[in-house]
Enzyme design. Structure first.
Site, PDB file in Angstrom:
ATOM      1  N   TYR A   1       0.843  -1.197   0.000  1.00  0.00           N
ATOM      2  CA  TYR A   1       0.000   0.000   0.000  1.00  0.00           C
ATOM      3  C   TYR A   1       0.881   1.251   0.000  1.00  0.00           C
ATOM      4  O   TYR A   1       0.661   2.175  -0.776  1.00  0.00           O
ATOM      5  CB  TYR A   1      -0.939  -0.009   1.209  1.00  0.00           C
ATOM      6  CG  TYR A   1      -1.883   1.170   1.218  1.00  0.00           C
ATOM      7  CD1 TYR A   1      -3.126   1.088   0.613  1.00  0.00           C
ATOM      8  CD2 TYR A   1      -1.522   2.380   1.808  1.00  0.00           C
ATOM      9  CE1 TYR A   1      -3.991   2.183   0.592  1.00  0.00           C
ATOM     10  CE2 TYR A   1      -2.370   3.475   1.792  1.00  0.00           C
ATOM     11  CZ  TYR A   1      -3.604   3.365   1.186  1.00  0.00           C
ATOM     12  OH  TYR A   1      -4.451   4.453   1.155  1.00  0.00           O
TER      13      TYR A   1
ATOM     14  N   TRP B   1      -7.363   3.757 -10.614  1.00  0.00           N
ATOM     15  CA  TRP B   1      -6.650   3.685  -9.329  1.00  0.00           C
ATOM     16  C   TRP B   1      -7.358   2.728  -8.380  1.00  0.00           C
ATOM     17  O   TRP B   1      -6.722   1.922  -7.714  1.00  0.00           O
ATOM     18  CB  TRP B   1      -6.528   5.076  -8.716  1.00  0.00           C
ATOM     19  CG  TRP B   1      -5.813   5.086  -7.397  1.00  0.00           C
ATOM     20  CD1 TRP B   1      -6.381   5.156  -6.156  1.00  0.00           C
ATOM     21  CD2 TRP B   1      -4.407   4.992  -7.178  1.00  0.00           C
ATOM     22  NE1 TRP B   1      -5.422   5.121  -5.184  1.00  0.00           N
ATOM     23  CE2 TRP B   1      -4.185   5.016  -5.793  1.00  0.00           C
ATOM     24  CE3 TRP B   1      -3.309   4.887  -8.031  1.00  0.00           C
ATOM     25  CZ2 TRP B   1      -2.917   4.950  -5.237  1.00  0.00           C
ATOM     26  CZ3 TRP B   1      -2.037   4.828  -7.469  1.00  0.00           C
ATOM     27  CH2 TRP B   1      -1.852   4.859  -6.091  1.00  0.00           C
ATOM     28  N   TRP B   2      -8.680   2.837  -8.311  1.00  0.00           N
ATOM     29  CA  TRP B   2      -9.433   1.942  -7.432  1.00  0.00           C
ATOM     30  C   TRP B   2      -9.192   0.488  -7.808  1.00  0.00           C
ATOM     31  O   TRP B   2      -8.998  -0.353  -6.934  1.00  0.00           O
ATOM     32  CB  TRP B   2     -10.920   2.257  -7.500  1.00  0.00           C
ATOM     33  CG  TRP B   2     -11.333   3.521  -6.815  1.00  0.00           C
ATOM     34  CD1 TRP B   2     -10.593   4.307  -5.977  1.00  0.00           C
ATOM     35  CD2 TRP B   2     -12.612   4.145  -6.912  1.00  0.00           C
ATOM     36  NE1 TRP B   2     -11.332   5.376  -5.547  1.00  0.00           N
ATOM     37  CE2 TRP B   2     -12.576   5.304  -6.108  1.00  0.00           C
ATOM     38  CE3 TRP B   2     -13.774   3.835  -7.603  1.00  0.00           C
ATOM     39  CZ2 TRP B   2     -13.672   6.147  -5.966  1.00  0.00           C
ATOM     40  CZ3 TRP B   2     -14.864   4.677  -7.473  1.00  0.00           C
ATOM     41  CH2 TRP B   2     -14.810   5.817  -6.663  1.00  0.00           C
TER      42      TRP B   2
ATOM     43  N   HIS C   1       1.756   4.316  -3.122  1.00  0.00           N
ATOM     44  CA  HIS C   1       1.472   5.736  -2.890  1.00  0.00           C
ATOM     45  C   HIS C   1       2.724   6.611  -2.953  1.00  0.00           C
ATOM     46  O   HIS C   1       2.616   7.829  -2.811  1.00  0.00           O
ATOM     47  CB  HIS C   1       0.784   5.925  -1.535  1.00  0.00           C
ATOM     48  CG  HIS C   1      -0.671   5.600  -1.579  1.00  0.00           C
ATOM     49  ND1 HIS C   1      -1.135   4.307  -1.552  1.00  0.00           N
ATOM     50  CD2 HIS C   1      -1.765   6.394  -1.687  1.00  0.00           C
ATOM     51  CE1 HIS C   1      -2.462   4.324  -1.621  1.00  0.00           C
ATOM     52  NE2 HIS C   1      -2.861   5.580  -1.708  1.00  0.00           N
TER      53      HIS C   1
ATOM     54  N   TYR D   1      -3.731  16.717   1.297  1.00  0.00           N
ATOM     55  CA  TYR D   1      -4.254  15.349   1.374  1.00  0.00           C
ATOM     56  C   TYR D   1      -3.196  14.460   2.007  1.00  0.00           C
ATOM     57  O   TYR D   1      -2.068  14.379   1.523  1.00  0.00           O
ATOM     58  CB  TYR D   1      -4.601  14.875  -0.029  1.00  0.00           C
ATOM     59  CG  TYR D   1      -5.466  13.641  -0.131  1.00  0.00           C
ATOM     60  CD1 TYR D   1      -5.763  12.842   0.959  1.00  0.00           C
ATOM     61  CD2 TYR D   1      -5.988  13.270  -1.354  1.00  0.00           C
ATOM     62  CE1 TYR D   1      -6.563  11.726   0.840  1.00  0.00           C
ATOM     63  CE2 TYR D   1      -6.790  12.152  -1.495  1.00  0.00           C
ATOM     64  CZ  TYR D   1      -7.068  11.380  -0.394  1.00  0.00           C
ATOM     65  OH  TYR D   1      -7.856  10.265  -0.522  1.00  0.00           O
TER      66      TYR D   1
END
Length: 104
Positions: free
Chosen positions: A18, A76-77, A22, A41
């Site tokens: 993960y 992306w999802w 990113h 963000y």
């Protein structure tokens, strides 16, 4: 500016993956986020509970919600679906957090 916070989860064996995905995120995704009024963000990982805490400041709720309809967000999802629980539309399962305290 609207402040939003939310919680998601990540599979226990996927913490490193993960984080890798990113850093950095896709440049085209960063561009979409910025163009839709997202600022500051951040996502934080609680490794012991496999939780992700997100924080973002947005210019408008409508612009924030419109991100989900973009091609890059949809891709992306799908890309993230194997490392975190997802809804049938591939969006991450996410719960909004209620604000409790703010110091400016």
């Amino acid at each position: 500016m609207l402040r939003k916070a939310f919680v998601m989860s990540v599979f226990p064996d996927s913490h490193d993956e993960y984080q890798r995905r990113h850093n950095p995120i896709w440049p085209e995704l960063a561009e979409v986020l910025k163009n839709h009024g997202a600022h500051h963000y951040s996502i934080f990982l609680d490794k012991q509970r496999n939780l992700l805490f997100g924080y973002v400041e947005v210019e408008s709720e409508a612009r924030w919600e419109a991100i989900a309809q973009t091609d890059v967000c949809q891709r992306w999802w799908k890309h993230m679906g194997d490392v975190m629980p997802s809804n049938p539309d591939n969006s991450p399962i996410s719960d909004a957090l209620d604000p409790v305290f703010y110091l400016d």
